[in-house]
Write an enzyme that holds these catalytic residues in place. Structure first.
Site, short mmCIF file in Angstrom:
data_model
loop_
_atom_site.label_atom_id
_atom_site.label_comp_id
_atom_site.label_asym_id
_atom_site.label_seq_id
_atom_site.Cartn_x
_atom_site.Cartn_y
_atom_site.Cartn_z
N GLU A 117 0.87 -1.18 0.00
CA GLU A 117 0.00 0.00 0.00
C GLU A 117 0.90 1.23 0.00
OE1 GLU A 117 -2.71 -0.42 3.33
OE2 GLU A 117 -3.76 -2.09 2.39
N HIS A 232 -8.01 10.11 3.87
CA HIS A 232 -7.77 9.01 2.94
C HIS A 232 -7.98 9.52 1.53
CE1 HIS A 232 -7.96 5.14 0.95
NE2 HIS A 232 -7.59 4.55 2.07
N ARG A 272 -0.03 8.55 2.16
CA ARG A 272 -1.42 8.97 2.00
C ARG A 272 -1.63 10.48 2.00
NH1 ARG A 272 -4.90 5.19 5.80
NH2 ARG A 272 -4.47 3.60 4.25
N HIS A 331 -10.24 10.37 7.79
CA HIS A 331 -10.11 8.91 7.96
C HIS A 331 -9.52 8.50 9.30
CE1 HIS A 331 -9.75 4.81 6.59
NE2 HIS A 331 -8.45 4.81 6.77
N ARG A 366 -0.10 8.78 9.45
CA ARG A 366 0.04 7.34 9.69
C ARG A 366 0.35 6.59 8.40
NH1 ARG A 366 -3.64 3.23 9.02
NH2 ARG A 366 -5.43 4.62 8.83
C1 SIN Z 1 -7.32 1.19 3.26
O1 SIN Z 1 -7.56 0.01 3.08
O2 SIN Z 1 -7.01 1.95 2.36
C2 SIN Z 1 -7.40 1.74 4.66
C3 SIN Z 1 -6.40 1.10 5.48
C4 SIN Z 1 -5.89 2.01 6.53
O3 SIN Z 1 -6.60 2.91 6.96
O4 SIN Z 1 -4.71 1.86 6.88
#
Ligand code: SIN
Length: 382
Positions: A117, A232, A272, A331, A366
């Site tokens: 990610e 997010h 993010r 988020h 985060r």
């Molecule tokens: C996501 O799946 O994008 C959210 C996961 C997270 O908040 O770390």
């Protein structure tokens, strides 16, 4: 919960609260209570799509890389000692979740599937049900807590800490009938989650109203970093609230962002906050209300991400054919009640873990999939 004070009163029933309750009641035999303002299984954890990040190989170099990625995402404001605890102890806590019965996605050989990610330099994130990780962890923890002697009070809303002689001695709650009651405990753990509902556009469910931080503030307990609220990048742009989340795992598997002209404008796997700012800048330049997430190149979308596919279908979208309208949404609360490395707050007898705490692991932003991990690691320590 009336009578002699409990050893531990846990407020909240998400990943942090239930992990602590399972350990306190099940492993240490402490007289434990859990108070939650909704149903036991209805905490924000249930909404978490991704994933748990941990260097499961145990290889010290991979653990150090997780540390480096977390510090980089936190933009220089993480507490390095707290991050060291998170990455070192994380793998063990994930193994314990598996031992409790949490089922993470595996490949055809039975090995855990590791995804990437934003902000992660290597694939190290385990998911359950594609993007239903929180729901699976919550299911396993609810089942585990029900096997202990912990006393659970649902639909009971904690409104204030009871402070006596400079120590937290319990909590004032409003029960389902509306009556106010004092629950006494030698130790109280705040695990009440975040405050996403402060924002008009959020991925957080209605229960995310910052109750723990509010109670702490009213009792003069130290809080920090509340200005660092993570947005997010890819919430579905749709009237539904909370906004359906299009997990970062989609970008980890190759989905790309496009502006309204169809042009790519950012490396989708940057941290993010960087991606969210780039989207907002592009929306500002073009006057658009959203950008597009193009997941049409992903194989087996519906099999891999069934819950997201269902949300999209309900919104009339087909991810194999349509570009998906997305925009940032509030988020995750990175700050909260200041704790030491064992979850102790500035008030003796009061502890905090998970999103309501400020353990120092997130800094200004985060790293994706570090929040469920923070919950299990610091609840265990507390
Ligand atoms: C996501 O799946 O994008 C959210 C996961 C997270 O908040 O770390």
């Amino acid at each position: 919960m009336s009578g002699a004070p409990l050893d531990l009163l846990v407020l909240g029933s998400g990943v942090a609260g239930l992990s602590a309750a399972v350990r306190a009641a099940g492993v240490h035999g402490l007289r434990t209570g859990v108070v939650t303002k909704g149903g036991l299984a209805l905490a924000t954890t249930r909404w978490a799509q991704g994933g748990v990040a941990a260097a499961l190989s145990g290889d010290p170099e991979e653990i150090d890389l997780h540390l480096a990625d977390t510090l980089a995402a936190g933009a220089g404001l993480c507490d390095v000692d707290a991050v060291r605890v998170l990455v070192d102890e994380g793998p063990r806590r994930v193994e314990e979740l598996i031992a409790l019965g949490a089922e993470f996605d595996r490949d055809e050989r039975g090995d855990l599937e590791l995804a990437r990610e934003g902000g992660h330099s290597v694939p190290r994130i385990v998911h359950a049900g594609g993007a239903a990780t929180g729901a699976e962890i919550e299911r396993a923890l609810v089942a585990a807590v029900e096997l202990t002697a912990a006393v659970v009070r649902e639909h009971t809303f904690a409104v204030d800490l009871v402070v006596e002689d400079g120590r937290c001695a319990g909590v004032r709650v409003v029960g389902p009938s509306g009556s106010v009651e004092e629950l006494r405990a030698r130790h109280v753990l705040l695990a009440t989650g975040g405050a996403g509902q402060l924002f008009a556009v959020t991925t957080n469910p209605r229960v995310a109203t910052g109750d723990g931080v509010a109670m702490a503030l009213r009792a003069g307990v130290a809080v920090a970093d509340l200005e660092f609220f993570q947005f997010h990048p890819t919430a579905l742009h749709h009237p539904l609230m909370p906004r359906p989340l299009l997990s970062e795992a989609l970008r980890g598997h190759g989905a790309v962002l496009r502006d309204l002209d169809g042009e790519r404008f950012i490396d989708e796997l940057l941290p993010r906050d960087v991606v969210s700012r780039a989207i907002l800048a592009r929306m500002g330049e073009t006057g658009a209300q959203h950008v597009w997430l193009d997941a049409t190149g992903l194989d087996h979308f519906a099999e891999r991400f069934p819950t997201i596919a269902a949300d999209l279908s309900a919104a009339g979208l087909d991810p194999t054919a349509d570009w998906l309208p997305v925009a940032p949404a509030a988020h995750h609360q990175c700050g909260g009640v200041v704790t030491d490395l064992h979850g102790a707050s500035s008030l003796p007898g009061l502890w905090a873990a998970g999103e309501t705490s400020c353990s120092g692991v997130h800094g200004a932003n985060r790293l994706a999939s570090n929040s469920l991990l923070e919950g299990v690691v610091f609840a265990h320590r507390a």
